[in-house]
Design an enzyme around this catalytic site. Structure first.
Site, short mmCIF file in Angstrom:
data_model
loop_
_atom_site.label_atom_id
_atom_site.label_comp_id
_atom_site.label_asym_id
_atom_site.label_seq_id
_atom_site.Cartn_x
_atom_site.Cartn_y
_atom_site.Cartn_z
N GLU A 244 -19.96 11.09 -14.09
CA GLU A 244 -20.36 11.00 -12.67
C GLU A 244 -21.61 11.86 -12.44
OE1 GLU A 244 -19.81 9.63 -9.69
OE2 GLU A 244 -17.94 8.50 -9.88
N ASP B 230 -15.00 14.03 -11.18
CA ASP B 230 -14.13 12.92 -11.63
C ASP B 230 -13.92 12.95 -13.15
OD1 ASP B 230 -13.88 12.12 -9.03
OD2 ASP B 230 -14.60 10.07 -9.34
N SER C 182 -13.79 -14.71 12.49
CA SER C 182 -13.59 -15.64 11.38
C SER C 182 -14.88 -15.97 10.64
CB SER C 182 -12.93 -16.93 11.88
OG SER C 182 -13.67 -17.47 12.94
N VAL D 236 -7.10 9.09 -3.66
CA VAL D 236 -7.83 8.24 -4.60
C VAL D 236 -8.01 6.86 -3.97
CG1 VAL D 236 -7.75 7.14 -6.86
CG2 VAL D 236 -6.89 9.47 -6.58
N ASP E 119 0.64 4.36 -0.97
CA ASP E 119 0.19 5.68 -0.52
C ASP E 119 -0.42 5.67 0.88
OD1 ASP E 119 -2.19 4.40 -0.98
OD2 ASP E 119 -2.75 5.59 -2.73
N ASN F 49 -14.61 3.86 -8.70
CA ASN F 49 -15.78 3.07 -9.11
C ASN F 49 -15.80 2.84 -10.62
OD1 ASN F 49 -16.63 5.49 -10.13
ND2 ASN F 49 -18.49 5.63 -8.87
N ASN G 24 -5.33 3.93 -7.80
CA ASN G 24 -4.08 4.69 -7.90
C ASN G 24 -3.36 4.59 -6.57
OD1 ASN G 24 -1.97 6.47 -8.01
ND2 ASN G 24 -3.16 8.14 -8.93
N ASP H 59 0.86 -1.18 0.00
CA ASP H 59 0.00 0.00 0.00
C ASP H 59 0.90 1.23 0.00
OD1 ASP H 59 -1.95 1.92 0.40
OD2 ASP H 59 -2.20 1.47 2.54
N ASN I 82 -13.00 7.88 -6.60
CA ASN I 82 -13.61 6.82 -5.78
C ASN I 82 -13.40 5.42 -6.36
OD1 ASN I 82 -15.33 6.83 -7.95
ND2 ASN I 82 -16.93 7.99 -6.88
#
Ligand SMILES: *[C@@H]1O[C@H](CO)[C@@H](O)[C@H](O)[C@H]1NC(C)=O
Ligand SMILES: *[C@@H]1O[C@H](CO)[C@@H](O)[C@H](O)[C@H]1NC(C)=O
Ligand SMILES: *[C@@H]1O[C@H](CO)[C@@H](O)[C@H](O)[C@H]1NC(C)=O
Ligand SMILES: *[C@@H]1O[C@H](CO)[C@@H](O)[C@H](O)[C@H]1NC(C)=O
Ligand SMILES: *[C@@H]1O[C@H](CO)[C@@H](O)[C@H](O)[C@H]1NC(C)=O
Ligand SMILES: *[C@@H]1O[C@H](CO)[C@@H](O)[C@H](O)[C@H]1NC(C)=O
Length: 571
Positions: free
Chosen positions: A238, A216, A256, A206, A179, A224, A200, A177, A222
């Site tokens: 959008e 966007d 679990s 983002v 960012d 999507n 991104n 990860d 987002n």
């Protein structure tokens, strides 16, 4: 330490140790060898059963077993067979069973004052420690390698493997990860199986669940999959297809059950061993033996591997079906073994920003670990009503600091685990389907003897103890309910429901099924894929009935989104 025995132990380690209840904290727990002992005995038991299935010598079986495993695991396994093969073969030829072999390796032992733990039926005239000693005396080379009471993770080299597994099993944010927005591009290691895929990974602003910025037009904030301008209308997609204020993401804080723990039955039933059964071993381990991508809350794909029967139905998929603009907005913050106390730490892995993200529907569901443990004095180790109340209250307080206004929280009570014993006690465990039969109560007693049972209070033939455990679960559910109605949230509204195990069973029976068919066959403890799909049906029906205003309206542009954006970038 030779690399060969390293390989052998790795194999045991990967296949069974972390598996007993999907909890690494019990790694060092137990008595008489604990989980190390169970691992050794069960893996050797499988080798034994395989040679029955193939009607071939143990030597051949060992080789066949290795050939079933993928990539590096195959190499580890072969090296191990070179080292330990002759020893194991000699033992089996002389009629020694896995209990004896694992005692001889000093991975299992009999502690004074503790019951002796055996998974194989034993001729009382034969002493396991004596046979183990005889076996070891015939093999001085092995004798030199295995000092007193070795712990699998103490061996040089194994330490590193244990660390890797530890890392996998104890981190609840994506390993990759860049960012640091808690969303990643990988699938496993807390990646997109667990949380919507980052589109991104170089920009923290983002991520799934983010608000749209500047319609966007150039950046899909987002994730999507909807961005750019419609050249015919001159409007941003959008703006044309989505309404940012109506979006709703989904997250679960759970154990679990919510993570969807599942061990492929093919790994424990010698008749079903095949290359295909082990093909996805690395992927499955990197997901902590959990299947969040098919769970009742955050499931988003069907998996066609030979491991799981049944389709995925989930709360996430229903939110997506209502409004495709919610694509990828899911987070499964569930951890094997989680209880209300450990959730105080786990909850911080939830990614939401009150200002920059859209509202979230959060399910808080800890259905068993507050009453489940492997201690012989199990009741003394259960969470008390006061602790439960305080823990839930603290989590609800924390959620107010991260959830955007307009979010919703649903808490659930604990499950009634008495049902598990009732459903399964007459059935044969998959491990015992070849050779000597092994029933669920026998398996429970073995794990309980080693003090590594996932739940002494429920997985027991002692009916009094089962009832006491259920009573505590009922009391703790009362505490969850009480905390949920006492806390006054600022940014969300909240409701509580009892864990709907009864309703799920009724629904399954109405569809023509038998109740035991929705319980995981290997652990006899979790709900399986059919159960997950049904839980989502029941939860969704409850939401529609009790809180229709929480659910977003149907987006009339879903078909347009499919036409223009296809699978919206997938998962
Ligand atoms: C197993 O193999 C032996 C010879 O290797 C043969 O005599 C026996 O019939 C076989 N058993 C079965 C059940 O196929
Ligand atoms: C979006 O939905 C909200 C709430 O239903 C509504 O008030 C608003 O007018 C809608 N915006 C657009 C652009 O349709
Ligand atoms: C899973 O498969 C079923 C049919 O077998 C289908 O109806 C459903 O849409 C599929 N779900 C996903 C997420 O692909
Ligand atoms: C739990 O389930 C058992 C049946 O398996 C039932 O006898 C008992 O009444 C249930 N207890 C509660 C509190 O629902
Ligand atoms: C069953 O469990 C209860 C409660 O822990 C205990 O008092 C009782 O001795 C147990 N019975 C047996 C036969 O172990
Ligand atoms: C609920 O909480 C209140 C206030 O803390 C307490 O007085 C009451 O006894 C609790 N009830 C239950 C069933 O836990």
């Amino acid at each position: 330490m030779s690399s060969a025995s390293f390989g052998w132990i790795c194999l045991l380690l990967i296949v069974f140790v972390p598996v007993i209840d999907g909890q690494l904290t019990r790694f060092t727990g137990g008595v008489n060898g604990g989980s190390d002992c169970a691992t050794c005995s069960i893996v050797l038991g499988l080798i034994d059963k395989l040679s029955i299935v193939y009607n071939t010598s143990v030597v051949n079986t060992l080789e066949r077993f290795c050939n079933l495993l993928p990539g590096q695991y195959k190499l580890y396994c072969k090296a191990a067979v070179d080292f330990l093969g002759p020893y194991i073969v000699d033992a089996f030829i002389k009629g020694d069973n896995p209990d004896v072999i694992c005692h001889s390796l000093k991975i299992c032992h009999d502690t004074a004052g503790q019951p002796k733990c055996r998974i194989y039926p034993q001729d009382p005239s034969i002493s396991v420690p004596q046979r183990a000693l005889d076996l070891l005396r015939r093999h001085p080379y092995i004798n030199a390698h295995f000092k007193d009471n070795p712990k699998i993770c103490d061996f040089p080299g194994i330490k590193e493997i244990c660390k890797i597994l530890d890392n996998v099993f104890n981190n609840h944010i994506p390993l990759v990860d860049l960012d640091h927005d808690k969303f990643g591009e990988e699938v496993t290691l807390r990646g997109s199986s667990w949380r919507g895929k980052d589109c991104n990974d170089a920009s923290a602003s983002v991520h799934p669940g983010a608000h749209v910025v500047n319609s966007d037009v150039t950046v899909d904030h987002n994730c999507n999959g909807i961005l750019g301008m419609d050249s015919t209308s001159g409007r941003a997609y959008e703006d044309e297809f989505c309404n940012d204020t109506r979006r709703l993401g989904i997250a679960v804080l759970g154990d679990s059950i919510s993570a969807h723990f599942h061990i492929p039955e093919q790994w424990m039933d010698a008749r079903e061993f095949s290359v295909a059964a082990f093909e996805h071993l690395p992927f499955i381990l990197e997901n902590e033996l959990d299947w969040p991508q098919m769970s009742a809350t955050t499931g988003h794909v069907n998996v066609s591997w030979p491991n799981i029967e049944g389709d995925t139905r989930s709360l996430y998929l229903r939110l997506f079906d209502l409004d495709h603009c919610n694509h990828r907005d899911y987070q499964n913050i569930a951890v094997n073994g989680a209880r209300s106390g450990s959730m105080l730490d786990i909850m911080k892995a939830l990614a939401r920003d009150p200002k920059n993200d859209v509202p979230l529907l959060v399910i808080y569901s800890l259905v068993g670990n507050d009453v489940c443990n492997g201690h012989p004095d199990t009741i003394d180790h259960m969470t008390t009503v006061e602790e439960m109340y305080k823990n839930v209250f603290t989590t609800l307080t924390y959620l107010d600091t991260v959830l955007p206004k307009g979010s919703h929280v649903v808490t659930t009570g604990l499950a009634n685990g008495s049902m598990l014993y009732d459903l399964l006690h007459n059935h044969i465990h998959p491990f015992g389907r070849v050779g000597v039969p092994l029933t669920y109560p026998q398996m429970y007693d073995y794990l309980s003897c080693l003090q590594i049972s996932p739940c002494n209070g429920w997985l027991t033939s002692n009916a009094t103890l089962r009832d006491l455990t259920t009573q505590r679960a009922v009391d703790l559910s009362g505490a969850v309910r009480n905390a949920s109605f006492t806390y006054q949230p600022r940014n969300y509204d909240i409701d509580y429901l009892d864990f709907p195990f009864d309703a799920v069973i009724q629904e399954w029976v109405a569809q023509g099924g038998q109740p035991w068919q929705i319980v995981e066959s290997i652990d006899g403890f979790h709900i399986n894929q059919y159960g997950h799909a049904l839980v989502s049906d029941v939860l969704w029906a409850w939401l529609q009935k009790q809180h229709p205003q929480w659910l977003p309206p149907m987006n009339p542009h879903n078909a347009d989104i499919e036409r223009v954006f296809k699978d919206q970038g997938g998962y």
